[in-house]
Each structure stands twice: as structure tokens, then as C-alpha cells.
Write a protein that holds these residues in place. Structure first.
Motif, PDB file in Angstrom:
ATOM      1  N   SER A  14     -71.101  26.261  57.007  1.00 53.63           N
ATOM      2  CA  SER A  14     -72.299  26.836  56.405  1.00 53.63           C
ATOM      3  C   SER A  14     -72.676  28.161  57.063  1.00 53.63           C
ATOM      4  CB  SER A  14     -73.462  25.854  56.550  1.00 53.63           C
ATOM      5  OG  SER A  14     -74.660  26.454  56.113  1.00 53.63           O
ATOM      6  N   LEU A  15     -73.150  29.068  56.237  1.00 55.40           N
ATOM      7  CA  LEU A  15     -73.623  30.370  56.700  1.00 55.40           C
ATOM      8  C   LEU A  15     -75.133  30.374  56.925  1.00 55.40           C
ATOM      9  CD1 LEU A  15     -71.542  32.469  54.181  1.00 55.40           C
ATOM     10  CD2 LEU A  15     -71.388  32.746  56.649  1.00 55.40           C
ATOM     11  N   ASP A  16     -75.790  29.261  56.628  1.00 49.26           N
ATOM     12  CA  ASP A  16     -77.259  29.198  56.617  1.00 49.26           C
ATOM     13  C   ASP A  16     -77.910  29.647  57.924  1.00 49.26           C
ATOM     14  OD1 ASP A  16     -76.962  28.266  54.079  1.00 49.26           O
ATOM     15  OD2 ASP A  16     -77.476  26.182  54.526  1.00 49.26           O
ATOM     16  N   VAL A  17     -77.400  29.179  59.065  1.00 49.41           N
ATOM     17  CA  VAL A  17     -78.022  29.508  60.360  1.00 49.41           C
ATOM     18  C   VAL A  17     -77.930  31.006  60.627  1.00 49.41           C
ATOM     19  CG1 VAL A  17     -77.894  29.168  62.863  1.00 49.41           C
ATOM     20  CG2 VAL A  17     -77.611  27.214  61.336  1.00 49.41           C
ATOM     21  N   GLN A  18     -76.744  31.588  60.378  1.00 51.39           N
ATOM     22  CA  GLN A  18     -76.578  33.028  60.593  1.00 51.39           C
ATOM     23  C   GLN A  18     -77.483  33.834  59.669  1.00 51.39           C
ATOM     24  OE1 GLN A  18     -72.488  34.623  60.973  1.00 51.39           O
ATOM     25  NE2 GLN A  18     -71.814  32.495  60.985  1.00 51.39           N
ATOM     26  N   VAL A  19     -77.514  33.452  58.405  1.00 48.35           N
ATOM     27  CA  VAL A  19     -78.331  34.176  57.427  1.00 48.35           C
ATOM     28  C   VAL A  19     -79.810  34.092  57.810  1.00 48.35           C
ATOM     29  CG1 VAL A  19     -79.097  34.234  55.008  1.00 48.35           C
ATOM     30  CG2 VAL A  19     -76.663  33.931  55.552  1.00 48.35           C
ATOM     31  N   GLU A  20     -80.239  32.922  58.264  1.00 46.79           N
ATOM     32  CA  GLU A  20     -81.641  32.733  58.689  1.00 46.79           C
ATOM     33  C   GLU A  20     -81.982  33.665  59.856  1.00 46.79           C
ATOM     34  OE1 GLU A  20     -84.085  29.141  60.756  1.00 46.79           O
ATOM     35  OE2 GLU A  20     -82.792  28.574  59.079  1.00 46.79           O
ATOM     36  N   GLN A  21     -81.076  33.764  60.840  1.00 41.04           N
ATOM     37  CA  GLN A  21     -81.302  34.641  61.994  1.00 41.04           C
ATOM     38  C   GLN A  21     -81.325  36.111  61.571  1.00 41.04           C
ATOM     39  OE1 GLN A  21     -78.213  33.620  64.777  1.00 41.04           O
ATOM     40  NE2 GLN A  21     -79.157  31.667  65.327  1.00 41.04           N
ATOM     41  N   LEU A  22     -80.450  36.473  60.657  1.00 48.78           N
ATOM     42  CA  LEU A  22     -80.397  37.862  60.177  1.00 48.78           C
ATOM     43  C   LEU A  22     -81.656  38.222  59.395  1.00 48.78           C
ATOM     44  CD1 LEU A  22     -76.650  37.948  59.052  1.00 48.78           C
ATOM     45  CD2 LEU A  22     -77.620  39.079  61.062  1.00 48.78           C
ATOM     46  N   ARG A  23     -82.095  37.301  58.547  1.00 56.50           N
ATOM     47  CA  ARG A  23     -83.331  37.536  57.768  1.00 56.50           C
ATOM     48  C   ARG A  23     -84.542  37.655  58.704  1.00 56.50           C
ATOM     49  NH1 ARG A  23     -81.746  39.393  53.005  1.00 56.50           N
ATOM     50  NH2 ARG A  23     -80.564  37.941  51.771  1.00 56.50           N
ATOM     51  N   ALA A  24     -84.567  36.800  59.763  1.00 58.65           N
ATOM     52  CA  ALA A  24     -85.672  36.843  60.721  1.00 58.65           C
ATOM     53  C   ALA A  24     -85.715  38.194  61.441  1.00 58.65           C
ATOM     54  CB  ALA A  24     -85.544  35.704  61.731  1.00 58.65           C
ATOM     55  N   TYR A  25     -84.545  38.805  61.637  1.00 59.95           N
ATOM     56  CA  TYR A  25     -84.490  40.124  62.273  1.00 59.95           C
ATOM     57  C   TYR A  25     -85.054  41.189  61.334  1.00 59.95           C
ATOM     58  CZ  TYR A  25     -82.756  44.222  64.729  1.00 59.95           C
ATOM     59  OH  TYR A  25     -82.666  45.425  65.382  1.00 59.95           O
ATOM     60  N   GLY A  26     -84.907  40.961  60.029  1.00 57.61           N
ATOM     61  CA  GLY A  26     -85.447  41.909  59.060  1.00 57.61           C
ATOM     62  C   GLY A  26     -84.407  42.724  58.318  1.00 57.61           C
ATOM     63  N   VAL A  27     -83.214  42.155  58.128  1.00 59.00           N
ATOM     64  CA  VAL A  27     -82.175  42.898  57.405  1.00 59.00           C
ATOM     65  C   VAL A  27     -82.560  43.032  55.935  1.00 59.00           C
ATOM     66  CG1 VAL A  27     -80.349  42.137  58.984  1.00 59.00           C
ATOM     67  CG2 VAL A  27     -80.751  40.874  56.881  1.00 59.00           C
ATOM     68  N   ASP A  29     -80.111  43.597  53.478  1.00 63.73           N
ATOM     69  CA  ASP A  29     -79.031  43.055  52.643  1.00 63.73           C
ATOM     70  C   ASP A  29     -78.061  42.307  53.553  1.00 63.73           C
ATOM     71  OD1 ASP A  29     -77.269  42.632  50.491  1.00 63.73           O
ATOM     72  OD2 ASP A  29     -76.276  44.564  50.773  1.00 63.73           O
ATOM     73  N   VAL A  30     -77.635  41.102  53.136  1.00 66.38           N
ATOM     74  CA  VAL A  30     -76.698  40.315  53.944  1.00 66.38           C
ATOM     75  C   VAL A  30     -75.365  40.206  53.213  1.00 66.38           C
ATOM     76  CG1 VAL A  30     -76.219  38.095  55.046  1.00 66.38           C
ATOM     77  CG2 VAL A  30     -78.558  38.945  54.952  1.00 66.38           C
ATOM     78  N   VAL A  31     -74.300  40.598  53.893  1.00 67.14           N
ATOM     79  CA  VAL A  31     -72.942  40.424  53.378  1.00 67.14           C
ATOM     80  C   VAL A  31     -72.413  39.141  53.989  1.00 67.14           C
ATOM     81  CG1 VAL A  31     -70.608  41.384  53.334  1.00 67.14           C
ATOM     82  CG2 VAL A  31     -72.582  42.906  53.158  1.00 67.14           C
ATOM     83  N   MET A  32     -71.940  38.218  53.144  1.00 69.48           N
ATOM     84  CA  MET A  32     -71.482  36.914  53.625  1.00 69.48           C
ATOM     85  C   MET A  32     -70.013  36.701  53.275  1.00 69.48           C
ATOM     86  SD  MET A  32     -74.732  34.547  52.597  1.00 69.48           S
ATOM     87  CE  MET A  32     -75.271  35.422  51.145  1.00 69.48           C
ATOM     88  N   GLU A  33     -69.267  36.117  54.229  1.00 71.72           N
ATOM     89  CA  GLU A  33     -67.855  35.812  53.974  1.00 71.72           C
ATOM     90  C   GLU A  33     -67.487  34.485  54.604  1.00 71.72           C
ATOM     91  OE1 GLU A  33     -65.109  39.519  53.362  1.00 71.72           O
ATOM     92  OE2 GLU A  33     -65.873  39.560  55.410  1.00 71.72           O
ATOM     93  N   LYS A  34     -66.582  33.791  53.925  1.00 73.05           N
ATOM     94  CA  LYS A  34     -66.001  32.562  54.472  1.00 73.05           C
ATOM     95  C   LYS A  34     -64.503  32.807  54.577  1.00 73.05           C
ATOM     96  CE  LYS A  34     -69.456  29.201  53.061  1.00 73.05           C
ATOM     97  NZ  LYS A  34     -69.674  27.823  52.617  1.00 73.05           N
TER      98      LYS A  34
END
Length: 197
Positions: A14-27, A29-34
Motif C-alpha cells: 500500500s502507498l497510503d502511509v507515504q501519501v498521507e505523509q506527503l499530503r501532511a507536508y503540503g504537496v 501533486d503526488v506521483v505514485m508507482e508500484k
């Protein structure tokens, strides 16, 4: 623009934890890859992001290993971003937040680069010393051959290859049966014909 980059190595992670931390920083746009970090050619999202960012932008990652497959790769990418005037923020760099647009962040990355280069030099020096000592003792023969004439799988594959007209097997099928690659079968068969095996 502040871009976030999140990556996991396998499809079921899951990318959820990383995305949550990035959003909390204030990004913005998030680029996601698996995809595996070692599969640099397959990290199309990251490559696209590197091409898209421009001077004044920032890329944020949760950890260094999320965007780099090795120390060398990390340093080359950081240098590329610096040359473009793009900042990099690593939210967890040995427990610290590192921002390459700040003097402290630049110092941290410079120290990291110096330590990595020093360690690489030490490893290479030890490797050269080890090889020299092994050569003195006569035990260093270079990289060993993977297959020899005594390799049972290869012997079976070559036997099937030589009799393929009567057994009706294709090289592909022989490779499947023996777990020896088609390229190896062809190569070793040529050697056998020349009397090199």
C-alpha cells in the motif's frame, strides 16, 4: 510547485502511509508507482516527474530509498535536480527531515556524498587487495563458469538438442524441460560442434 513521489516495490503493498505523509507536508501533486526501485527503466512515473519539474519546484519523498535504487543513483539524481534548480525534501533521512534548498540540507547531502564516495573507495581498495592476495596464492581464477561439461542439466539439454530431429522437441521446449536458457543451449551446442566443451 511541490511534487510528492511515493513508491512501493510490489503491487500488493500500500502507498497510503507515504501519501498521507506527503499530503501532511503540503504537496500539490503526488506521483505514485508500484514498481521495484531496481527496475529503473520501469519507473516511468518518476522519469516523467524528473522531466516535468522546473526551477523553483520541489520534490518530496518520505525516504531516500523511495526515489533512488542505490547511493550512486541518489547522488546523481540529487545533482541533476540541483542543476535544474529543483529542491528535494526527504522527510525521514536517518530520523531527520532534509531539505536540499536550505544550507543545512545542502551540508547534509554533501556529507552524505563524501561518506558514500569514501566508503566506495575503501570497498574497491579492499577488493583489489583481496584479488591480489588470491592471485599470489594461485587461487584466483576470475569469474567461474556457470556451466561445465559435468553440469547435469546442460548435458541433458545438449543431448535433447542433438536428438531434436528424432524427439521432435523445439529448443524452447528443451529449455523448459531442463531449465537451461535457449541462448545457453545454442551457445554450448556451438562449442560442442567446435570441440571446445
Amino acid at each position: 510547485m511541490i511534487y510528492g513521489y511515493a513508491r512501493v516495490s510490489t503491487k500488493d503493498q500500500s502507498l497510503d502511509v507515504q501519501v498521507e505523509q506527503l499530503r501532511a507536508y503540503g504537496v500539490d501533486d503526488v506521483v505514485m508507482e508500484k514498481v521495484s526501485g531496481r527496475s529503473v527503466d520501469h519507473r516511468t512515473g518518476f522519469k516523467s516527474l524528473l522531466g516535468r519539474v522546473k526551477k523553483g519546484d520541489t520534490i518530496v519523498v518520505t525516504k531516500l530509498d523511495r526515489f533512488a535504487r542505490s547511493t550512486k543513483d541518489a547522488l546523481e539524481t540529487i545533482e541533476y535536480l540541483n542543476d535544474k534548480g529543483v529542491g528535494l525534501v526527504i522527510l525521514n533521512f536517518g530520523g531527520m527531515n532534509v531539505d536540499t534548498t536550505t544550507p543545512t540540507g545542502k551540508l547534509m547531502i554533501t556529507m552524505f556524498s563524501a561518506v558514500a564516495e569514501f566508503e566506495l573507495g575503501i570497498i574497491k581498495e579492499r577488493q583489489r587487495e583481496g584479488i591480489a592476495k588470491a592471485k599470489e596464492r594461485g587461487v584466483y581464477k576470475g569469474r567461474p563458469k556457470r556451466y561445465t561439461a559435468n553440469h547435469a542439466g546442460l548435458a541433458h539439454a545438449l543431448e535433447l538438442y542433438q536428438n531434436r530431429d528424432t524427439n521432435g522437441l523445439t529448443v524452447k521446449k528443451i529449455a523448459e524441460i531442463t531449465n537451461i536458457s535457449e541462448a545457453t543451449i545454442y551457445r554450448e551446442a556451438r562449442k560442442l560442434r567446435k570441440g571446445c566443451l
